[in-house]
Structures are given as structure tokens and as C-alpha cells.
Design a protein around this motif. Structure first.
Motif, PDB file in Angstrom:
ATOM      1  N   THR A 250     -12.891  -6.106  26.380  1.00 15.60           N
ATOM      2  CA  THR A 250     -12.467  -5.825  25.051  1.00 15.60           C
ATOM      3  C   THR A 250     -10.989  -5.175  25.104  1.00 15.60           C
ATOM      4  O   THR A 250     -10.571  -4.680  25.960  1.00 15.60           O
ATOM      5  N   HIS A 251     -10.563  -4.981  23.737  1.00 19.99           N
ATOM      6  CA  HIS A 251      -9.271  -3.975  23.544  1.00 19.99           C
ATOM      7  C   HIS A 251      -9.792  -2.908  22.680  1.00 19.99           C
ATOM      8  O   HIS A 251     -10.293  -3.295  21.536  1.00 19.99           O
ATOM      9  N   SER A 252      -9.012  -1.976  22.806  1.00 15.68           N
ATOM     10  CA  SER A 252      -9.353  -0.732  21.882  1.00 15.68           C
ATOM     11  C   SER A 252      -8.479   0.164  22.106  1.00 15.68           C
ATOM     12  O   SER A 252      -7.796   0.655  23.104  1.00 15.68           O
ATOM     13  N   SER A 253      -8.262   0.984  21.087  1.00 16.24           N
ATOM     14  CA  SER A 253      -7.237   2.186  21.139  1.00 16.24           C
ATOM     15  C   SER A 253      -8.370   3.548  21.749  1.00 16.24           C
ATOM     16  O   SER A 253      -7.772   4.393  22.016  1.00 16.24           O
ATOM     17  N   GLY A 254      -9.306   3.269  21.798  1.00 21.28           N
ATOM     18  CA  GLY A 254     -10.126   4.631  22.589  1.00 21.28           C
ATOM     19  C   GLY A 254     -11.606   4.529  22.088  1.00 21.28           C
ATOM     20  O   GLY A 254     -12.560   4.799  22.978  1.00 21.28           O
TER      21      GLY A 254
ATOM     22  N   ILE B 101     -11.520  -3.004  30.152  1.00 20.86           N
ATOM     23  CA  ILE B 101     -10.841  -2.487  29.003  1.00 20.86           C
ATOM     24  C   ILE B 101      -9.666  -2.503  28.849  1.00 20.86           C
ATOM     25  O   ILE B 101      -8.968  -1.669  29.556  1.00 20.86           O
ATOM     26  N   VAL B 102      -8.960  -3.134  27.719  1.00 20.49           N
ATOM     27  CA  VAL B 102      -7.485  -3.214  27.383  1.00 20.49           C
ATOM     28  C   VAL B 102      -7.296  -2.027  26.475  1.00 20.49           C
ATOM     29  O   VAL B 102      -8.002  -2.057  25.195  1.00 20.49           O
ATOM     30  N   MET B 103      -6.416  -1.085  26.756  1.00 22.34           N
ATOM     31  CA  MET B 103      -6.068   0.175  26.018  1.00 22.34           C
ATOM     32  C   MET B 103      -4.523   0.355  25.799  1.00 22.34           C
ATOM     33  O   MET B 103      -3.927   0.040  26.830  1.00 22.34           O
ATOM     34  N   PRO B 104      -4.140   0.679  24.614  1.00 14.90           N
ATOM     35  CA  PRO B 104      -2.743   1.140  24.540  1.00 14.90           C
ATOM     36  C   PRO B 104      -2.132   2.493  25.445  1.00 14.90           C
ATOM     37  O   PRO B 104      -2.997   3.246  25.719  1.00 14.90           O
ATOM     38  N   ARG B 105      -1.290   2.087  25.884  1.00 13.60           N
ATOM     39  CA  ARG B 105      -0.871   3.283  26.820  1.00 13.60           C
ATOM     40  C   ARG B 105      -0.615   4.585  26.090  1.00 13.60           C
ATOM     41  O   ARG B 105      -0.805   5.686  26.817  1.00 13.60           O
ATOM     42  N   ILE B 106      -0.319   4.331  25.019  1.00 11.94           N
ATOM     43  CA  ILE B 106      -0.304   5.732  24.013  1.00 11.94           C
ATOM     44  C   ILE B 106      -1.409   6.124  23.424  1.00 11.94           C
ATOM     45  O   ILE B 106      -1.751   7.351  22.743  1.00 11.94           O
ATOM     46  N   SER B 107      -2.619   5.862  23.971  1.00 16.68           N
ATOM     47  CA  SER B 107      -3.873   6.303  23.498  1.00 16.68           C
ATOM     48  C   SER B 107      -4.208   7.676  23.972  1.00 16.68           C
ATOM     49  O   SER B 107      -3.700   8.300  25.126  1.00 16.68           O
ATOM     50  N   THR B 108      -4.947   8.250  23.001  1.00 16.00           N
ATOM     51  CA  THR B 108      -5.379   9.772  23.581  1.00 16.00           C
ATOM     52  C   THR B 108      -5.791   9.874  25.043  1.00 16.00           C
ATOM     53  O   THR B 108      -6.741   9.077  25.179  1.00 16.00           O
ATOM     54  N   PRO B 109      -5.330  10.698  25.761  1.00 12.76           N
ATOM     55  CA  PRO B 109      -5.784  10.792  26.985  1.00 12.76           C
ATOM     56  C   PRO B 109      -7.292  11.145  27.469  1.00 12.76           C
ATOM     57  O   PRO B 109      -7.532  10.501  28.198  1.00 12.76           O
ATOM     58  N   SER B 110      -7.694  11.599  26.446  1.00  7.46           N
ATOM     59  CA  SER B 110      -9.255  11.968  26.486  1.00  7.46           C
ATOM     60  C   SER B 110     -10.101  10.772  26.403  1.00  7.46           C
ATOM     61  O   SER B 110     -11.036  10.705  26.964  1.00  7.46           O
ATOM     62  N   LYS B 111      -9.357   9.982  25.487  1.00  3.94           N
ATOM     63  CA  LYS B 111     -10.282   8.451  25.312  1.00  3.94           C
ATOM     64  C   LYS B 111      -9.871   7.620  26.431  1.00  3.94           C
ATOM     65  O   LYS B 111     -11.036   6.917  26.973  1.00  3.94           O
ATOM     66  N   ILE B 112      -8.828   7.774  27.271  1.00 14.91           N
ATOM     67  CA  ILE B 112      -8.667   7.029  28.410  1.00 14.91           C
ATOM     68  C   ILE B 112      -9.786   7.509  29.486  1.00 14.91           C
ATOM     69  O   ILE B 112     -10.284   6.768  30.084  1.00 14.91           O
ATOM     70  N   SER B 113      -9.628   8.607  29.531  1.00 12.12           N
ATOM     71  CA  SER B 113     -10.272   9.274  30.624  1.00 12.12           C
ATOM     72  C   SER B 113     -11.982   9.045  30.528  1.00 12.12           C
ATOM     73  O   SER B 113     -12.605   9.021  31.353  1.00 12.12           O
ATOM     74  N   GLY B 114     -12.223   9.040  29.123  1.00 16.26           N
ATOM     75  CA  GLY B 114     -13.827   8.975  28.860  1.00 16.26           C
ATOM     76  C   GLY B 114     -14.110   7.386  28.979  1.00 16.26           C
ATOM     77  O   GLY B 114     -15.334   7.329  29.435  1.00 16.26           O
ATOM     78  N   THR B 115     -13.395   6.631  28.995  1.00 17.11           N
ATOM     79  CA  THR B 115     -13.332   5.132  29.306  1.00 17.11           C
ATOM     80  C   THR B 115     -13.484   5.072  30.793  1.00 17.11           C
ATOM     81  O   THR B 115     -14.779   4.274  31.158  1.00 17.11           O
TER      82      THR B 115
ATOM     83  N   GLU C 266      -0.141  -7.146  20.935  1.00 18.65           N
ATOM     84  CA  GLU C 266      -0.034  -6.980  22.238  1.00 18.65           C
ATOM     85  C   GLU C 266      -1.260  -6.658  23.125  1.00 18.65           C
ATOM     86  O   GLU C 266      -1.502  -7.126  24.361  1.00 18.65           O
ATOM     87  N   ARG C 267      -2.346  -6.022  22.499  1.00 18.71           N
ATOM     88  CA  ARG C 267      -3.610  -5.853  23.096  1.00 18.71           C
ATOM     89  C   ARG C 267      -4.259  -7.058  23.438  1.00 18.71           C
ATOM     90  O   ARG C 267      -4.797  -7.423  24.442  1.00 18.71           O
TER      91      ARG C 267
END
Length: 367
Positions: A108-112, A131-145, A161-162
């Protein structure tokens, strides 16, 4: 492939009820909170000075009466309502395709928030996830994923882009796409938010009706699901969006009579940076199901967020409070509550969609 118009006909309260039966063991029944202080603030007319420079300058401020019921999906698993749709979508996939799903995995793709939700559901059900995520996603959302074992692939911030990166990864992995919002099973899962909200309001308010529910709109999964649940009831459903850099694509699309296909915005409400999905649009553009969509500014979002944090002691992300901001600042909405609610006012369910933010992000908003 089934057209969105045909698929929308199958989106019924019965489908939401069936989804709830399936996902209950996997999600939380989140609390429904009240706050007399916010009721009082929202029920106080805005000052004429506050309306200067807005679309409502020169108008007599409305005098609505609000009683809020806050559906706190920020307390849901992974901190957002998205867990409902992700678990429902994967459980249905397993019913239909069994071991094939575990062999191929999902993408999937998601901002977080959908990213974390799908990663969690996939981990619990033994399915690989990309999971495809924007590079500017909130860091906690990236690490949570990542904490749930999903493979995160980074992309640009826009939905186009996603989706391009998703297509590239699908070609490499053969993973099954689970859309973040434009999907029947996702919408049914998100709609269980409305089912719970109604039941909890009935427990708390006894004989009073739930006059309205307002939810954020990004891709539209939450709003269209909630609207589906209330489609055979008297409760009105509304949507809320940020206005910054055209993030109010749903509101603008409704005005133009045509869905807006692309959005490019860096609103602080990062979960609402996507255009409304095709199937979601079929529901939201139906005036019998969603009676209106309103937009608020970045400053209004921050003001609402501050009130929730300081007065309710509840941590929410900016996307979660756009509905409350509409109730506080949009004179068109406030006047409708005044005119239709009269002295009794309205019981309004406000969905706090998520709470995935950080101390640093909150500090940055208010400095």
C-alpha cells in the motif's frame, strides 16, 4: 471491474455491521468523551473582530448550542481509525484467497496511519507487507510502521508520486494492493467507527438523538464509511478538510459537480493530503448521505488542536481536529446548528481520527 457507482450500492449499514463482527477481536472499542468547556466555547458567538478578514466579515455571529461527543480514534490500535479498515481488508482477503495472500504479501501507500495499520494487521495475520511512504512522513509514523516488520519504501509526498512507486514495487514483488481508502472493504471497516459512536452516544445521552457527526476527509474512507452507517438514520453527516494549498478538494469538487483528481498540498494535516477516492466520492457526493463538506485554515486547525490538548488533556494530530475547527469557526455550519437546533442545539459526534504526532512536531506548530 465493478464501477464505483455499482460498488457504492453494496455499501450498506448491513455491510458495516458484518465488518464489525469480523474485526471486533482485533480492534479497540475506543472511548466517547465529552468536554463541557469545549461545549461552552463552541456555543459562544465569535467576536465580530474574529471575523474580520474572513468570508464571514460583516455578518452577525451565529449563536449555536453544541454538545460534543468526541470519538477518540487516537486511542485505537496504532493510534488511528485506520486499524479498522486494514484488519477488515486483510481478513476478507484471507477468506477469499487464503495462502496466496501469505505467499505474495500486500502493498500500500500511506503518509503514516494506514501504513502502520496495514503493517500491524499483516504482522498479526502472518502476511508480508510492503509500505510506500513519503520521505517527509512524521518520523514516529515511519518507525511505527517499521516496528511491525513491514518493509518501508520511500517516495515523494503527492499521491501520484506514491502510486508510481507502488506500481514499481508491485512489479518486483507481486504483492496484492490494499488501497488506503478507495476500497469497499476498507470503507466498511472505517464505517464501524460510526456504528460504535452511535451505540455509545445512546448509552450516554439516553433518549436524546445524535443530531450530527463530522469527520475529517482525506481520501474519504472514514467519512464515506460513517455516512454509509448513518444512511438509514436521521443523523446528519458532514465532512471537514484543510483549505491550505487546495487540500479542500472534496469541498471544491462538490461545488463544481466533479471530483478533483489530484491534490498537491503540504497542509499540517498530513493525513488529509490525498484526493477523495472514486468509490468514496460516490458516497460523499450523495447529498442524502453527506449533507456538506467544510474547510478550515491552518491557524484554525492549530487553535482547535491547542484546545483539545489543553482543555481535554488529549493528544491528537492536526488531521484529527478539522471537524472540531469547523464547529468552532465556520459561520455557515454554526448558523445551521443555530437555525435547526434552536434552543436545544445539537448533539454532535466529532471523530478524532488519530493521535500520531510527536512532542517535537507539536512544539514546532506552536513556536
Amino acid at each position: 471491474m465493478t464501477s464505483p457507482a455499482v460498488a457504492a450500492q453494496s455499501l450498506t449499514p448491513a455491510a458495516i455491521q458484518a465488518a464489525y463482527g469480523l474485526i471486533q477481536p482485533h480492534v479497540h472499542r475506543t472511548p466517547l468523551l465529552t468536554c463541557k468547556t469545549l461545549d461552552t466555547i463552541a456555543s459562544t458567538p465569535q467576536s465580530t473582530e474574529a471575523l474580520v478578514g474572513t468570508l464571514f466579515e460583516g455578518q452577525t455571529p451565529a449563536r449555536p448550542q453544541f454538545r460534543f461527543f468526541f470519538k477518540c480514534e487516537n486511542f485505537q490500535r496504532i493510534g488511528a481509525f485506520k486499524a479498522r479498515g486494514a484488519f477488515h481488508a486483510l481478513l476478507r482477503l484471507l477468506e477469499e484467497r487464503g495462502e496466496e495472500v501469505k505467499r505474495r504479501g500486500v502493498i500500500t501507500h500511506s503518509s503514516g496511519n494506514h501504513a502502520q495499520a496495514l503493517a500491524l494487521a499483516a504482522s498479526n495475520l502472518g502476511i508480508p507487507a510492503y509500505i510506500v511512504m513519503p520521505r517527509i512522513s512524521t518520523p514516529s509514523k515511519i518507525s511505527g510502521t517499521q516496528s511491525h516488520g513491514a518493509e518501508v519504501i520511500f517516495s515523494g509526498s503527492t499521491s501520484v508520486e506514491r502510486e508510481t512507486v507502488v506500481a514499481e514495487m508491485q512489479a518486483k514483488t507481486n504483492a496484492i494492493l490494499v488501497p488506503p481508502y478507495d476500497d469497499f472493504n476498507i470503507i466498511c471497516g472505517q464505517g464501524t467507527t460510526g456504528l460504535e459512536l452511535e451505540a455509545q452516544h445512546a448509552e450516554q445521552a439516553r433518549s436524546r438523538p445524535l443530531d450530527a457527526v463530522i469527520t475529517p476527509i482525506g481520501g474519504g474512507g472514514l467519512n464515506s464509511g460513517v455516512a454509509t452507517w448513518f444512511s438509514d438514520k436521521q443523523t446528519r453527516v458532514f465532512g471537514a478538510e484543510p483549505s491550505f494549498e487546495g487540500a479542500d478538494d472534496c469541498r471544491r469538487g462538490l461545488q463544481a459537480g466533479k471530483r478533483v483528481e489530484a491534490v498537491g498540498t503540504l497542509t499540517i494535516a498530513d493525513g488529509l493530503r490525498t484526493p477523495v477516492g472514486l468509490l468514496n466520492w460516490e458516497i460523499i457526493s450523495n447529498e442524502k448521505k453527506v449533507e456538506g463538506v467544510f474547510a478550515v485554515t491552518e491557524e484554525q486547525i492549530k487553535s482547535a488542536m491547542r484546545l483539545v490538548i489543553e482543555r481535554m488533556k488529549v493528544v491528537v494530530e492536526p488531521s484529527a481536529v478539522v471537524g472540531l475547527a469547523v464547529c468552532l469557526f465556520d459561520e455557515n455550519f454554526r448558523r445551521r446548528v443555530e437555525q435547526e437546533g434552536g434552543k436545544d442545539g445539537w448533539d454532535v459526534g466529532v471523530v478524532f481520527s488519530g493521535g500520531n504526532t510527536t512532542v517535537e512536531a507539536i512544539a514546532k506548530l506552536f513556536t
